[in-house]
Design a protein around this motif. Structure first.
Motif, PDB file in Angstrom:
ATOM      1  N   LEU A   1      11.062   8.903  -1.404  1.00  0.00           N
ATOM      2  CA  LEU A   1      12.828   8.949  -1.873  1.00  0.00           C
ATOM      3  C   LEU A   1      12.840   7.744  -0.192  1.00  0.00           C
ATOM      4  O   LEU A   1      12.206   7.894   0.575  1.00  0.00           O
ATOM      5  CB  LEU A   1      12.922  10.291  -2.090  1.00  0.00           C
ATOM      6  N   GLU A   2      13.988   7.129   0.213  1.00  0.00           N
ATOM      7  CA  GLU A   2      14.502   7.180   1.557  1.00  0.00           C
ATOM      8  C   GLU A   2      15.919   7.030   1.884  1.00  0.00           C
ATOM      9  O   GLU A   2      16.313   6.837   0.898  1.00  0.00           O
ATOM     10  CB  GLU A   2      13.759   5.908   1.475  1.00  0.00           C
ATOM     11  N   TYR A   3      16.313   7.955   2.805  1.00  0.00           N
ATOM     12  CA  TYR A   3      17.397   8.093   3.322  1.00  0.00           C
ATOM     13  C   TYR A   3      17.704   7.817   4.803  1.00  0.00           C
ATOM     14  O   TYR A   3      16.959   7.792   5.823  1.00  0.00           O
ATOM     15  CB  TYR A   3      17.950   9.875   3.431  1.00  0.00           C
TER      16      TYR A   3
ATOM     17  N   PRO B   1       0.900  -1.259  -0.078  1.00  0.00           N
ATOM     18  CA  PRO B   1      -0.222   0.148  -0.308  1.00  0.00           C
ATOM     19  C   PRO B   1       0.829   1.388   0.223  1.00  0.00           C
ATOM     20  O   PRO B   1       0.101   2.605   0.051  1.00  0.00           O
ATOM     21  CB  PRO B   1      -0.971  -0.348   0.954  1.00  0.00           C
ATOM     22  N   GLU B   2       2.066   1.217   0.256  1.00  0.00           N
ATOM     23  CA  GLU B   2       3.159   1.800   0.239  1.00  0.00           C
ATOM     24  C   GLU B   2       4.224   1.378   0.035  1.00  0.00           C
ATOM     25  O   GLU B   2       4.658   0.633   0.535  1.00  0.00           O
ATOM     26  CB  GLU B   2       2.196   3.490   1.439  1.00  0.00           C
ATOM     27  N   GLY B   3       5.629   2.519  -0.274  1.00  0.00           N
ATOM     28  CA  GLY B   3       6.565   2.173   0.043  1.00  0.00           C
ATOM     29  C   GLY B   3       7.470   1.917   0.851  1.00  0.00           C
ATOM     30  O   GLY B   3       8.720   1.098   0.691  1.00  0.00           O
ATOM     31  N   THR B   4       7.296   2.706   1.788  1.00  0.00           N
ATOM     32  CA  THR B   4       8.460   2.717   3.218  1.00  0.00           C
ATOM     33  C   THR B   4       8.992   1.456   4.025  1.00  0.00           C
ATOM     34  O   THR B   4      10.080   1.225   3.865  1.00  0.00           O
ATOM     35  CB  THR B   4       8.305   3.744   4.031  1.00  0.00           C
ATOM     36  N   ALA B   5       7.790   0.442   3.773  1.00  0.00           N
ATOM     37  CA  ALA B   5       7.867  -0.342   4.806  1.00  0.00           C
ATOM     38  C   ALA B   5       8.569  -1.370   3.720  1.00  0.00           C
ATOM     39  O   ALA B   5       9.145  -2.066   4.760  1.00  0.00           O
ATOM     40  CB  ALA B   5       6.021  -1.016   5.489  1.00  0.00           C
TER      41      ALA B   5
ATOM     42  N   ASP C   1       2.337   5.825  10.960  1.00  0.00           N
ATOM     43  CA  ASP C   1       2.471   6.010  11.892  1.00  0.00           C
ATOM     44  C   ASP C   1       3.924   6.223  12.287  1.00  0.00           C
ATOM     45  O   ASP C   1       4.338   6.511  13.474  1.00  0.00           O
ATOM     46  CB  ASP C   1       1.307   4.576  12.639  1.00  0.00           C
ATOM     47  N   TYR C   2       4.500   5.804  11.986  1.00  0.00           N
ATOM     48  CA  TYR C   2       6.056   5.794  11.955  1.00  0.00           C
ATOM     49  C   TYR C   2       7.050   7.781  11.988  1.00  0.00           C
ATOM     50  O   TYR C   2       8.043   7.132  11.938  1.00  0.00           O
ATOM     51  CB  TYR C   2       6.722   5.201  10.714  1.00  0.00           C
ATOM     52  N   TYR C   3       6.154   8.005  10.843  1.00  0.00           N
ATOM     53  CA  TYR C   3       6.944   9.481  11.306  1.00  0.00           C
ATOM     54  C   TYR C   3       7.558   9.823  13.024  1.00  0.00           C
ATOM     55  O   TYR C   3       6.640   9.582  13.866  1.00  0.00           O
ATOM     56  CB  TYR C   3       6.146  10.544  11.050  1.00  0.00           C
ATOM     57  N   THR C   4       8.516  10.411  12.764  1.00  0.00           N
ATOM     58  CA  THR C   4       8.929  11.150  14.391  1.00  0.00           C
ATOM     59  C   THR C   4       9.375  13.432  13.548  1.00  0.00           C
ATOM     60  O   THR C   4      10.131  12.717  12.622  1.00  0.00           O
ATOM     61  CB  THR C   4      10.302  10.587  14.836  1.00  0.00           C
TER      62      THR C   4
ATOM     63  N   ALA D   1      -2.962  16.892  -0.863  1.00  0.00           N
ATOM     64  CA  ALA D   1      -1.542  16.308  -1.091  1.00  0.00           C
ATOM     65  C   ALA D   1      -1.146  16.355  -2.604  1.00  0.00           C
ATOM     66  O   ALA D   1      -0.930  14.567  -3.013  1.00  0.00           O
ATOM     67  CB  ALA D   1      -0.474  16.412   0.155  1.00  0.00           C
ATOM     68  N   GLY D   2       0.023  17.085  -2.834  1.00  0.00           N
ATOM     69  CA  GLY D   2       0.280  15.926  -3.746  1.00  0.00           C
ATOM     70  C   GLY D   2       1.618  15.394  -3.549  1.00  0.00           C
ATOM     71  O   GLY D   2       1.986  14.041  -4.237  1.00  0.00           O
ATOM     72  N   GLY D   3       2.366  15.291  -2.295  1.00  0.00           N
ATOM     73  CA  GLY D   3       3.043  14.302  -1.624  1.00  0.00           C
ATOM     74  C   GLY D   3       3.710  14.603  -0.473  1.00  0.00           C
ATOM     75  O   GLY D   3       2.903  15.842   0.069  1.00  0.00           O
TER      76      GLY D   3
ATOM     77  N   PHE E   1      -0.886   0.009  -3.704  1.00  0.00           N
ATOM     78  CA  PHE E   1      -2.434  -0.421  -4.106  1.00  0.00           C
ATOM     79  C   PHE E   1      -3.148  -0.252  -2.323  1.00  0.00           C
ATOM     80  O   PHE E   1      -2.156  -0.708  -1.181  1.00  0.00           O
ATOM     81  CB  PHE E   1      -2.386  -1.929  -4.273  1.00  0.00           C
ATOM     82  N   ARG E   2      -4.448   0.936  -3.034  1.00  0.00           N
ATOM     83  CA  ARG E   2      -5.467   1.228  -1.498  1.00  0.00           C
ATOM     84  C   ARG E   2      -6.653   1.161  -2.245  1.00  0.00           C
ATOM     85  O   ARG E   2      -6.845   1.032  -2.471  1.00  0.00           O
ATOM     86  CB  ARG E   2      -4.544   2.219  -1.139  1.00  0.00           C
ATOM     87  N   ALA E   3      -7.242   0.091  -0.550  1.00  0.00           N
ATOM     88  CA  ALA E   3      -8.752  -0.293  -1.193  1.00  0.00           C
ATOM     89  C   ALA E   3      -9.562   1.207  -1.131  1.00  0.00           C
ATOM     90  O   ALA E   3     -10.378   0.695  -0.115  1.00  0.00           O
ATOM     91  CB  ALA E   3      -9.569  -1.135  -0.491  1.00  0.00           C
ATOM     92  N   GLU E   4      -9.061   2.245  -1.502  1.00  0.00           N
ATOM     93  CA  GLU E   4      -9.885   3.622  -1.083  1.00  0.00           C
ATOM     94  C   GLU E   4     -11.432   3.910  -2.131  1.00  0.00           C
ATOM     95  O   GLU E   4     -11.198   3.394  -3.022  1.00  0.00           O
ATOM     96  CB  GLU E   4      -8.896   4.463  -1.529  1.00  0.00           C
ATOM     97  N   LYS E   5     -11.914   4.533  -1.376  1.00  0.00           N
ATOM     98  CA  LYS E   5     -13.108   5.051  -2.991  1.00  0.00           C
ATOM     99  C   LYS E   5     -12.675   5.072  -4.057  1.00  0.00           C
ATOM    100  O   LYS E   5     -11.821   6.863  -3.868  1.00  0.00           O
ATOM    101  CB  LYS E   5     -14.010   5.415  -1.735  1.00  0.00           C
TER     102      LYS E   5
HETATM  103  P1  HAM Z   1       0.967   8.731   1.876  1.00  0.00           P
HETATM  104  O1  HAM Z   1       0.851  10.323   2.312  1.00  0.00           O
HETATM  105  O2  HAM Z   1       0.192   7.808   2.193  1.00  0.00           O
HETATM  106  O3  HAM Z   1       2.783   8.667   2.730  1.00  0.00           O
HETATM  107  O4  HAM Z   1       0.864   8.951  -0.153  1.00  0.00           O
HETATM  108  C1  HAM Z   1       2.052   9.682  -0.700  1.00  0.00           C
HETATM  109  C2  HAM Z   1       1.461  10.002  -1.369  1.00  0.00           C
HETATM  110  O5  HAM Z   1       0.902   8.962  -2.668  1.00  0.00           O
HETATM  111  C3  HAM Z   1      -0.061  11.243  -0.939  1.00  0.00           C
HETATM  112  O6  HAM Z   1       0.767  12.455  -1.126  1.00  0.00           O
HETATM  113  C4  HAM Z   1      -0.275  11.301  -3.102  1.00  0.00           C
HETATM  114  O7  HAM Z   1       0.439  11.773  -3.715  1.00  0.00           O
HETATM  115  C5  HAM Z   1       0.334   9.986  -3.505  1.00  0.00           C
HETATM  116  N1  HAM Z   1      -1.168   9.064  -2.988  1.00  0.00           N
HETATM  117  C6  HAM Z   1      -1.192   8.154  -1.600  1.00  0.00           C
HETATM  118  N2  HAM Z   1      -2.588   7.604  -2.549  1.00  0.00           N
HETATM  119  C7  HAM Z   1      -3.198   7.167  -3.174  1.00  0.00           C
HETATM  120  C8  HAM Z   1      -4.214   7.186  -4.049  1.00  0.00           C
HETATM  121  N3  HAM Z   1      -4.762   6.331  -3.066  1.00  0.00           N
HETATM  122  N4  HAM Z   1      -4.371   7.487  -5.539  1.00  0.00           N
HETATM  123  C9  HAM Z   1      -3.355   8.266  -6.112  1.00  0.00           C
HETATM  124  N5  HAM Z   1      -2.558   8.781  -4.861  1.00  0.00           N
HETATM  125  C10 HAM Z   1      -2.022   8.649  -3.875  1.00  0.00           C
HETATM  126  C11 HAM Z   1       3.288   7.495   2.167  1.00  0.00           C
HETATM  127  O8  HAM Z   1       3.109   6.720   1.868  1.00  0.00           O
HETATM  128  C12 HAM Z   1       4.890   7.689   2.908  1.00  0.00           C
HETATM  129  N6  HAM Z   1       5.085   5.915   2.178  1.00  0.00           N
HETATM  130  C13 HAM Z   1       5.837   8.516   2.446  1.00  0.00           C
HETATM  131  C14 HAM Z   1       6.933   8.431   2.633  1.00  0.00           C
HETATM  132  C15 HAM Z   1       7.610   8.208   1.956  1.00  0.00           C
HETATM  133  N7  HAM Z   1       7.354   9.304   4.467  1.00  0.00           N
HETATM  134  C16 HAM Z   1       8.577   8.416   4.358  1.00  0.00           C
HETATM  135  N8  HAM Z   1       8.861   7.648   3.523  1.00  0.00           N
END
Ligand code: HAM
Length: 427
Positions: free
Chosen positions: A130-132, A81-85, A261-264, A279-281, A112-116
């Protein structure tokens, strides 16, 4: 919806759309090279525990958005569902801690996220992440922000803001959570049901609620920035000093808390008028994640930026420039021998790096010329028995209509010569 249609919230990308993706991806790869960041690709699925532990049990992602299933051995698997983990898991599993630190990694990967599904929110989206790892200083946070900022700059994006905040480390958070919880409790019944639920598990997330009545109630909420330990406050000042030094404008917004939840300490989000409230990012520091996976304590900071949303902005601001294509040679064949010879010549041209198309449908010569025209060929030739017998063919400049007789053995040299002489279209 029929079972043979694409699942809800997914899209097929092809034609011009695929070219736009390539345009953005090319900019990202070059950008990361300039910052000395290496690419990483992790599996599209992981054991579910990676995301439960990484992203956090109280997050929307883990509670309701994961695509989870059992594999044949009965183990729970989840589509990323997201890249960091996953990247953090890979960091530990591949012993990356013993490589030169900091280790700076990036990826362009689908999630992949089961969002509306709605505009800007899909069930499969792609993130530039990006991950440092191994860099504790505020300079690292600021550099990470500068990568996203530089991407926006290179893409000529306008009308956006970088909003930053600090949610502190463990000690700041314990202090602030009790202050915030007390504030919310005084009006608890007036908050939305989700906030009422969240306050017990993760009060910080209440600040992130999009419901207007909750936002009004939160107008006088205490600010996390007033409850940071001196160390956390100094780190945040350092991030700001570094951003100032690079000339990167930002807005301090104590409502930015992020949904994972992982942010500090540092958290940030990019907002652009063309995306409205979305949010754009976003990203931030996550100094405890590696440790929570069983690795040695490793400071880390990163971001994720949705490519689909980036393309929405670029589309709205008309900022996409597709690279001009190399001009096309069309080599058609007439009859069996002619077609074979055409195939041979076309391949030799391609070996020489010349973009070439031929006939794959046994069309008539007239239909072939029409096809050459449709695909925008710059030069065309047809090879039949006459051309084979005379060892010569006529190369037609499709734009000017000019015709040149060229011996078959010299076609590659002739085409290479044209390529050198041509200024536009660009090769
Ligand atoms: P996130 O805020 O869940 O963070 O997602 C990052 C970005 O992915 C969002 O700002 C948005 O641009 C895009 N995004 C997320 N969900 C969707 C969606 N359902 N459809 C289209 N775009 C989407 C993370 O995922 C963290 N892993 C970011 C991170 C990396 N933090 C530290 N390292």
């Amino acid at each position: 919806m029929s079972d043979t249609q694409a699942p809800k919230g997914t899209t097929d990308i092809f034609g011009k759309e695929a070219e736009k993706w390539r345009f953005v991806e090319d900019v990202i790869h070059e950008l990361c090279e300039d910052f000395g960041v290496q690419e990483i690709r992790t599996p599209m699925f992981e054991y579910t525990e990676v995301f439960k532990r990484g992203v956090g049990d109280t997050t929307d992602i883990v509670q309701k958005e994961m695509f989870t299933f059992l594999d044949n051995g009965g183990r729970s698997i989840t589509l990323r569902p997201e890249g960091t983990a996953g990247v953090a898991r890979a960091y530990i599993e591949n012993g990356m801690a013993s490589m030169t630190q900091p280790l700076k990694l990036y990826y362009i990967m689908p999630n992949f996220r089961a969002e509306k599904p709605q505009r800007g929110r899909s069930r499969q989206h792609t993130q530039f992440g990006l991950e440092y790892f191994g860099a504790p200083t505020p300079a690292a946070d600021a550099e990470v922000i500068s990568v996203a900022y530089e991407l926006y700059r290179r893409l000529n994006i306008e009308n956006y803001e970088v909003r930053i905040n600090s949610i502190g480390g463990h000690d700041s958070r314990v202090k602030f959570n009790s202050v915030l919880t007390a504030f919310i409790q005084t009006n608890l019944q007036r908050f939305c049901p989700l906030c009422q639920e969240r306050v017990a598990k993760n009060p910080l997330r209440v600040l992130d609620c999009k419901v207007e009545s909750c936002q009004r109630l939160l107008e006088d909420a205490p600010s996390v920035l007033d409850h940071l330990t001196p160390e956390d406050a100094e780190h945040f000042e350092g991030v700001k000093r570094n951003l100032d030094a690079m000339g990167i404008p930002y807005i301090v917004d104590s409502r930015i808390v992020r949904g994972l939840d992982y942010y500090t300490r540092t958290v940030f989000e990019f907002f652009c008028k063309d995306l409205g409230e979305m949010a754009g990012g976003g990203g931030g520091r996550y100094d405890n994640l590696i440790e929570s996976f069983g690795g040695v304590t490793t400071p880390a900071v990163g971001f994720g930026l949705g490519i689909e949303r980036l393309l929405m902005i670029l589309e709205a601001q008309k900022k996409i420039t597709i690279k001009p294509k190399r001009s096309i040679f069309y080599v058609g064949g007439i009859g069996d021998d002619g077609s074979l010879k055409a195939q041979q010549i076309a391949y030799s041209l391609r070996e020489a790096g010349i973009r070439t198309e031929g006939d794959l449908t046994a069309r008539s010569p007239k239909a072939q010329m029409k096809y050459a025209n449709n695909i925008g060929a710059a030069y065309s030739m047809l090879i039949g028995s006459d051309e084979i017998a005379s060892n010569k063919c006529t190369v037609k400049n499709m734009e000017t209509g000019e015709q040149t007789s060229v011996t078959l053995d010299a076609i590659v040299d002739y085409a290479v010569g044209l390529k050198r002489a041509e200024i536009n279209p660009v090769y």
